[in-house]
Design an enzyme around this catalytic site. Structure first.
Site, PDB file in Angstrom:
ATOM      1  CE  LYS A 162      -2.227  -0.991   3.783  1.00 14.72           C
ATOM      2  NZ  LYS A 162      -1.522  -2.254   4.086  1.00 14.72           N
ATOM      3  NE  ARG A 222      12.092  -7.373   4.358  1.00 17.38           N
ATOM      4  CZ  ARG A 222      10.790  -7.433   4.178  1.00 17.38           C
ATOM      5  NH1 ARG A 222      10.303  -7.688   2.969  1.00 17.38           N
ATOM      6  NH2 ARG A 222       9.953  -7.238   5.174  1.00 17.38           N
ATOM      7  NE  ARG A 231      -4.180   1.536  11.774  1.00 15.95           N
ATOM      8  CZ  ARG A 231      -3.199   0.911  11.154  1.00 15.95           C
ATOM      9  NH1 ARG A 231      -3.352  -0.367  10.818  1.00 15.95           N
ATOM     10  NH2 ARG A 231      -2.073   1.522  10.874  1.00 15.95           N
ATOM     11  NE  ARG A 237      12.113  -1.722  11.092  1.00 16.89           N
ATOM     12  CZ  ARG A 237      11.165  -1.113  10.367  1.00 16.89           C
ATOM     13  NH1 ARG A 237      11.472  -0.632   9.171  1.00 16.89           N
ATOM     14  NH2 ARG A 237       9.948  -1.013  10.826  1.00 16.89           N
ATOM     15  NE  ARG A 288       2.416  -4.815  10.917  1.00 22.96           N
ATOM     16  CZ  ARG A 288       3.096  -4.227   9.942  1.00 22.96           C
ATOM     17  NH1 ARG A 288       4.318  -4.657   9.628  1.00 22.96           N
ATOM     18  NH2 ARG A 288       2.577  -3.223   9.263  1.00 22.96           N
TER      19      ARG A 288
END
Length: 260
Positions: free
Chosen positions: A13, A127, A88, A139, A150
């Protein structure tokens, strides 16, 4: 042009929003960016949000909606905007609809980026593995475990927006697994089409057989209706009788004139 981009984390997005603002000269409205900007600017809503965040609490919907309202009222948002990360939830969507209506505005489209969650997880796993192999630091919020959480949150809170906006005729879907350029092209086609047609714009109704019969009957009745000032309920043949009497009277007058 006013758009919402819907899709789970990792759907792309943010990338597509950047391309939209570059091409159409609109602004990207991200709740995180808007919150930080409001806090930095020291606006009343921003200061209120800061006090909530300082306590470690989540910013409630009414504060988020107020910040969105402030941002939409700024001059650079007059040409349009793309919302990424807001709304949301369905209540947030309803609040957004109300604040837009108050300003005489409306959304042009809600574009859903449909993706395969399994592929998203494999991508992030690759990744992380590549970064680890290169000795780069990963991270803490960029791991498969965090993404799973999520995605679960998205399914529970945000996915219902798909049905909500579909019922309003605003939802457009794009294959988010296609290449970035292909997704951009698809979004561009859908957004231009939506902006030209406009949601909720009434289409001309086609006449049905029933409506045509009624119209025809109405015209026939109008032709047969007595003209204004005409005598009503006149017995059949009354006009002929009156004409015959007048002719007889005229003949009688002519005879009397000849006799004299």
């Amino acid at each position: 042009m006013r758009l919402i981009l819907l899709g789970p984390p990792g759907a792309g997005k943010g990338t597509q929003a950047q391309r939209l603002i570059a091409k159409h000269g609109i602004v990207q409205l991200s709740t995180g960016d808007m919150l930080r900007a409001a806090v930095a600017a020291g606006t009343p809503v921003g200061l209120h949000a800061k006090s909530i965040m300082d306590r470690g609490e989540l910013v409630p919907d009414d504060v988020v909606v107020a910040i969105v309202a402030e941002r939409i009222d700024q001059p650079d948002a007059k040409r349009g905007f793309v919302l990424d990360g807001f709304p949301r939830t369905v209540p947030q969507a309803q609040a957004l609809e109300s604040l837009l209506m108050e300003r005489g505005l409306k959304l042009d489209a809600v574009i859903e980026l449909k993706v395969d969650e399994g592929i998203l997880l494999r991508r992030i796993e690759k990744r992380v593995a590549d970064m680890t192999a290169r000795g780069e630091k990963v991270r803490a919020d960029d791991t498969p475990e965090v993404l799973k959480g999520r995605l679960a949150t998205y399914r529970a809170q945000t996915a219902p927006l798909v049905d909500y906006y579909a019922a309003k005729g605003l939802l457009k879907s794009v294959d988010g697994m296609a290449s970035i350029d292909e997704v951009t092209a698809a979004i561009d086609r859908l957004s231009r089409s939506a902006a030209m047609s406009g949601p909720g714009r009434a289409r001309p109704r086609r006449a049905t057989k029933s409506s045509r019969r009624k119209a025809k009957s109405s015209k026939k009745t109008k032709r047969m209706a007595p003209k204004q000032g005409a005598r009503r309920n006149r017995p059949a043949g009354a006009k002929r009788t009156k004409n015959k009497a007048a002719k007889h009277k005229n003949r009688t007058r002519r005879r009397l004139t000849r006799v004299r």
